[in-house]
Design a protein around this motif. Structure first.
Motif, PDB file in Angstrom:
ATOM      1  N   PRO A 150      10.603   3.148   6.009  1.00 38.18           N
ATOM      2  CA  PRO A 150      11.301   3.379   4.739  1.00 38.18           C
ATOM      3  C   PRO A 150      10.474   4.156   3.715  1.00 38.18           C
ATOM      4  CG  PRO A 150      11.597   1.117   5.463  1.00 38.18           C
ATOM      5  CD  PRO A 150      10.550   1.718   6.353  1.00 38.18           C
ATOM      6  N   HIS A 151       9.159   4.206   3.887  1.00 42.30           N
ATOM      7  CA  HIS A 151       8.289   4.906   2.940  1.00 42.30           C
ATOM      8  C   HIS A 151       7.930   6.309   3.413  1.00 42.30           C
ATOM      9  CE1 HIS A 151       7.735   1.282   0.537  1.00 42.30           C
ATOM     10  NE2 HIS A 151       7.590   0.615   1.671  1.00 42.30           N
ATOM     11  N   LEU A 152       8.635   6.800   4.416  1.00 43.31           N
ATOM     12  CA  LEU A 152       8.457   8.166   4.905  1.00 43.31           C
ATOM     13  C   LEU A 152       9.450   9.071   4.198  1.00 43.31           C
ATOM     14  CD1 LEU A 152       6.906   9.828   7.141  1.00 43.31           C
ATOM     15  CD2 LEU A 152       8.913   9.419   8.601  1.00 43.31           C
ATOM     16  N   ARG A 153       8.991  10.216   3.729  1.00 43.18           N
ATOM     17  CA  ARG A 153       9.881  11.141   3.023  1.00 43.18           C
ATOM     18  C   ARG A 153      10.858  11.810   3.988  1.00 43.18           C
ATOM     19  NH1 ARG A 153       5.213  13.437  -0.430  1.00 43.18           N
ATOM     20  NH2 ARG A 153       5.571  12.549  -2.496  1.00 43.18           N
ATOM     21  N   PRO A 154      12.034  12.181   3.504  1.00 39.85           N
ATOM     22  CA  PRO A 154      12.939  12.992   4.328  1.00 39.85           C
ATOM     23  C   PRO A 154      12.242  14.280   4.750  1.00 39.85           C
ATOM     24  CG  PRO A 154      14.087  12.147   2.396  1.00 39.85           C
ATOM     25  CD  PRO A 154      12.630  11.827   2.203  1.00 39.85           C
ATOM     26  N   GLY A 155      12.406  14.637   6.006  1.00 39.73           N
ATOM     27  CA  GLY A 155      11.723  15.806   6.538  1.00 39.73           C
ATOM     28  C   GLY A 155      10.372  15.483   7.124  1.00 39.73           C
ATOM     29  N   GLY A 156       9.966  14.222   7.017  1.00 41.06           N
ATOM     30  CA  GLY A 156       8.659  13.819   7.510  1.00 41.06           C
ATOM     31  C   GLY A 156       8.698  13.318   8.945  1.00 41.06           C
ATOM     32  N   PHE A 157       7.507  12.980   9.446  1.00 35.29           N
ATOM     33  CA  PHE A 157       7.355  12.526  10.829  1.00 35.29           C
ATOM     34  C   PHE A 157       6.639  11.179  10.874  1.00 35.29           C
ATOM     35  CE2 PHE A 157       7.711  17.098  11.354  1.00 35.29           C
ATOM     36  CZ  PHE A 157       8.511  17.226  12.476  1.00 35.29           C
ATOM     37  N   TYR A 158       7.133  10.299  11.735  1.00 30.35           N
ATOM     38  CA  TYR A 158       6.427   9.071  12.086  1.00 30.35           C
ATOM     39  C   TYR A 158       5.998   9.234  13.532  1.00 30.35           C
ATOM     40  CZ  TYR A 158       5.194   4.122  11.823  1.00 30.35           C
ATOM     41  OH  TYR A 158       4.485   2.940  11.786  1.00 30.35           O
ATOM     42  N   LEU A 172       0.838  -1.212   0.000  1.00 26.94           N
ATOM     43  CA  LEU A 172       0.000   0.000   0.000  1.00 26.94           C
ATOM     44  C   LEU A 172       0.866   1.254   0.000  1.00 26.94           C
ATOM     45  CD1 LEU A 172      -0.431   1.754   2.898  1.00 26.94           C
ATOM     46  CD2 LEU A 172      -1.442  -0.413   3.599  1.00 26.94           C
ATOM     47  N   ALA A 173       2.026   1.184   0.652  1.00 30.64           N
ATOM     48  CA  ALA A 173       2.919   2.349   0.675  1.00 30.64           C
ATOM     49  C   ALA A 173       3.521   2.594  -0.702  1.00 30.64           C
ATOM     50  CB  ALA A 173       4.009   2.161   1.720  1.00 30.64           C
ATOM     51  N   ARG A 174       3.830   1.535  -1.422  1.00 29.69           N
ATOM     52  CA  ARG A 174       4.364   1.702  -2.771  1.00 29.69           C
ATOM     53  C   ARG A 174       3.311   2.292  -3.708  1.00 29.69           C
ATOM     54  NH1 ARG A 174       9.291  -0.627  -3.523  1.00 29.69           N
ATOM     55  NH2 ARG A 174       9.995  -2.039  -1.869  1.00 29.69           N
ATOM     56  N   GLU A 175       2.047   1.959  -3.454  1.00 25.79           N
ATOM     57  CA  GLU A 175       0.979   2.460  -4.316  1.00 25.79           C
ATOM     58  C   GLU A 175       0.585   3.892  -3.965  1.00 25.79           C
ATOM     59  OE1 GLU A 175      -3.648   1.436  -5.655  1.00 25.79           O
ATOM     60  OE2 GLU A 175      -2.562   0.069  -4.297  1.00 25.79           O
ATOM     61  N   HIS A 176       0.519   4.211  -2.682  1.00 23.66           N
ATOM     62  CA  HIS A 176      -0.032   5.499  -2.269  1.00 23.66           C
ATOM     63  C   HIS A 176       1.009   6.450  -1.676  1.00 23.66           C
ATOM     64  CE1 HIS A 176      -4.080   3.978  -2.940  1.00 23.66           C
ATOM     65  NE2 HIS A 176      -3.776   2.908  -2.245  1.00 23.66           N
ATOM     66  N   GLY A 177       2.180   5.957  -1.354  1.00 21.04           N
ATOM     67  CA  GLY A 177       3.215   6.805  -0.781  1.00 21.04           C
ATOM     68  C   GLY A 177       4.131   7.352  -1.864  1.00 21.04           C
ATOM     69  N   PRO A 178       5.302   7.867  -1.454  1.00 21.74           N
ATOM     70  CA  PRO A 178       5.746   7.983  -0.061  1.00 21.74           C
ATOM     71  C   PRO A 178       4.939   9.027   0.697  1.00 21.74           C
ATOM     72  CG  PRO A 178       7.286   9.075  -1.529  1.00 21.74           C
ATOM     73  CD  PRO A 178       6.299   8.390  -2.402  1.00 21.74           C
ATOM     74  N   PHE A 179       5.009   8.940   2.014  1.00 19.15           N
ATOM     75  CA  PHE A 179       4.211   9.796   2.870  1.00 19.15           C
ATOM     76  C   PHE A 179       5.085  10.844   3.568  1.00 19.15           C
ATOM     77  CE2 PHE A 179       2.191   5.575   2.772  1.00 19.15           C
ATOM     78  CZ  PHE A 179       0.976   5.917   2.189  1.00 19.15           C
ATOM     79  N   ASP A 180       4.477  11.983   3.852  1.00 19.41           N
ATOM     80  CA  ASP A 180       5.157  13.017   4.634  1.00 19.41           C
ATOM     81  C   ASP A 180       4.923  12.820   6.125  1.00 19.41           C
ATOM     82  OD1 ASP A 180       6.024  15.072   2.429  1.00 19.41           O
ATOM     83  OD2 ASP A 180       3.973  14.497   1.952  1.00 19.41           O
ATOM     84  N   ILE A 181       3.786  12.208   6.454  1.00 20.93           N
ATOM     85  CA  ILE A 181       3.411  11.972   7.848  1.00 20.93           C
ATOM     86  C   ILE A 181       2.771  10.596   7.937  1.00 20.93           C
ATOM     87  CG2 ILE A 181       1.871  12.658   9.726  1.00 20.93           C
ATOM     88  CD1 ILE A 181       2.092  15.552   8.654  1.00 20.93           C
ATOM     89  N   ILE A 182       3.218   9.790   8.900  1.00 21.46           N
ATOM     90  CA  ILE A 182       2.577   8.520   9.214  1.00 21.46           C
ATOM     91  C   ILE A 182       2.255   8.538  10.702  1.00 21.46           C
ATOM     92  CG2 ILE A 182       2.810   6.012   9.290  1.00 21.46           C
ATOM     93  CD1 ILE A 182       4.842   6.234   7.001  1.00 21.46           C
ATOM     94  N   ILE A 183       1.010   8.232  11.036  1.00 22.99           N
ATOM     95  CA  ILE A 183       0.548   8.257  12.430  1.00 22.99           C
ATOM     96  C   ILE A 183      -0.007   6.877  12.767  1.00 22.99           C
ATOM     97  CG2 ILE A 183      -1.058   9.282  14.086  1.00 22.99           C
ATOM     98  CD1 ILE A 183      -1.092  11.766  12.185  1.00 22.99           C
ATOM     99  N   ASP A 184       0.514   6.264  13.812  1.00 25.24           N
ATOM    100  CA  ASP A 184       0.001   4.972  14.260  1.00 25.24           C
ATOM    101  C   ASP A 184      -0.944   5.201  15.443  1.00 25.24           C
ATOM    102  OD1 ASP A 184      -0.567   2.417  15.164  1.00 25.24           O
ATOM    103  OD2 ASP A 184       1.454   1.672  14.780  1.00 25.24           O
ATOM    104  N   ASP A 185      -2.237   5.168  15.136  1.00 19.70           N
ATOM    105  CA  ASP A 185      -3.282   5.226  16.156  1.00 19.70           C
ATOM    106  C   ASP A 185      -4.196   4.012  15.950  1.00 19.70           C
ATOM    107  OD1 ASP A 185      -4.892   6.068  18.231  1.00 19.70           O
ATOM    108  OD2 ASP A 185      -5.980   7.560  17.042  1.00 19.70           O
TER     109      ASP A 185
END
Length: 384
Positions: free
Chosen positions: A287-295, A257-270
């Motif tokens: 690995p699918h978070l962009r540089p400068g992004g937040f997990y 799903l990350a390869r299809e819809h990412g990379p992401f700037d923000i990923i939140i685990d709730d």
């Protein structure tokens, strides 16, 4: 192949931050009528509950500049009731708001220029087109007009207010997270970010949940929001908001799903808050978070609950979320440790650049973690 609504809006978002020529080309590609339709759908998501006690009809005209056509809509606004939308301009609109299509697209999805005046035309009813509004109606007309104008403004309320509006528990229920989110996310607020939040809420009820996703959609007025859940929540799909179904403890699904819809700037685990699930998701998605992004990892309290795979006895247990964070501190400082010759840094050693841990929530920053470490010629022991 017909482009998806998400792709069409992303095309307009990109052009809204570009040159006038690029914006015109994007509107031409999407089509002026379709662009106006997408703008109206966006406005629906942003409208606050009206406060005007008297029912007021507000006309919204979107002029397709250069096309000699327009999209006309009448909103009927009444305190405490959802806004009613009807095609065309009602002959008894008390006020009309007129935009050129390109100005409206830029207003909705372009960078916040800290001003909105000069982008629209306001036409109050006069004795020539309908009965002139009484003094009693004038406060309601002002309040109804403000409701629409507020929805057009790229500057959204703060996250606490948005959490309360959309029913997110990130503020004022069981958590007090929004000031921390505001502190870290404010620099990204004006960017066309891609956000993935694990956990939609509402469990098996297909129509429940999504409060936080809607909060993010309003806060990031140029962003695209994805929600991942075990249950089918596709009923919550809407403008700039897409629901994905999957298992956060399945690395292959997460990678796909990350390869299809990412990379992401923000990923939140709730999501489930099960310690194993959180660790699996982090390993697969970081690995699918962009540089400068937040997990972001929420609900760290389950690290101490055996029912969630936590441990309330061994505070150094490596299999918990807190155990993960403690190990990441070492990864952050990997250049200060001796490394076996020929071994490469891990993903988190190479790209974790910052950690901010608050009560029950952690923000992990991604970048290039390669400052070189303290030089070898520096003393390795004190010389006094």
């Amino acid at each position: 192949m017909t482009p998806s609504p998400t792709a069409e809006i992303q095309q307009l978002i990109a052009a809204a931050g570009d040159t006038p020529r690029a914006l015109r080309q994007a509107v031409d590609t999407v089509g002026p009528a379709r662009a106006a339709e997408l703008a109206l759908a966006e406005i629906r998501t942003r409208l606050n509950t009206p406060s005007n006690p008297h029912p007021i009809r507000v006309g919204l005209r979107i002029e397709h500049d250069g096309y000699d056509t327009a999209t006309d809509t009448t909103l009927t606004l009444t305190a405490g009731l959802p806004a009613e939308f009807a095609e065309g301009l009602h002959p008894e609109c008390q006020v009309r708001v007129v935009y050129r299509l390109k100005d409206l697209v830029r207003e909705l999805w372009g960078p916040d220029l800290a001003r909105t005046a000069g982008t629209r035309r306001i036409e109050l009813a006069t004795a020539h087109d309908t009965e002139f509004p009484s003094r009693e109606l004038q406060p309601s007309i002002a309040a109804a007009t403000s409701t629409l104008i507020d929805a057009l403004d790229p500057r959204s309320p703060d996250l606490g207010a948005l959490a309360l509006r959309h029913g997110s528990d990130k503020w004022g229920q069981t958590h007090w997270f929004t000031p921390h989110y505001e502190r870290h996310f404010a620099p990204l607020r004006n960017a066309p970010v891609r956000i993935l939040e694990i956990g939609v809420g509402g469990y098996a009820d297909t129509d429940s949940g999504g409060g936080s996703l809607k909060m993010w959609r309003r806060y990031f007025h140029r962003g695209t929001v994805f929600g991942l859940d075990w249950f089918d929540k596709s009923a919550l799909d809407g403008p700039r908001l897409q629901i994905l179904r999957g298992d956060q403890n399945d690395p292959a699904q997460l990678d796909a799903l990350a390869r299809e819809h990412g990379p992401f700037d923000i990923i939140i685990d709730d999501g489930s808050h099960v310690n194993e699930h959180v660790r699996t998701s982090f390993t697969a998605l970081f690995p699918h978070l962009r540089p400068g992004g937040f997990y972001v990892i929420e609900d760290l309290w389950t690290s101490y609950l055996p029912g969630y795979g936590g441990d309330d006895q061994d505070l150094n247990a490596p299999h918990t979320m807190i155990g993960l964070l403690k190990s990441l501190i070492d990864d952050l400082h990997h250049e200060e440790r001796d490394r076996a010759e020929g071994s490469a840094p891990t993903q988190t050693e190479a790209f974790l650049t910052g950690m901010h841990v608050y009560h029950n929530i952690a923000f992990l920053e991604k970048g290039v973690n390669a400052e070189g470490g303290i030089p070898r010629w520096m003393p390795r022991a004190p010389h006094w």
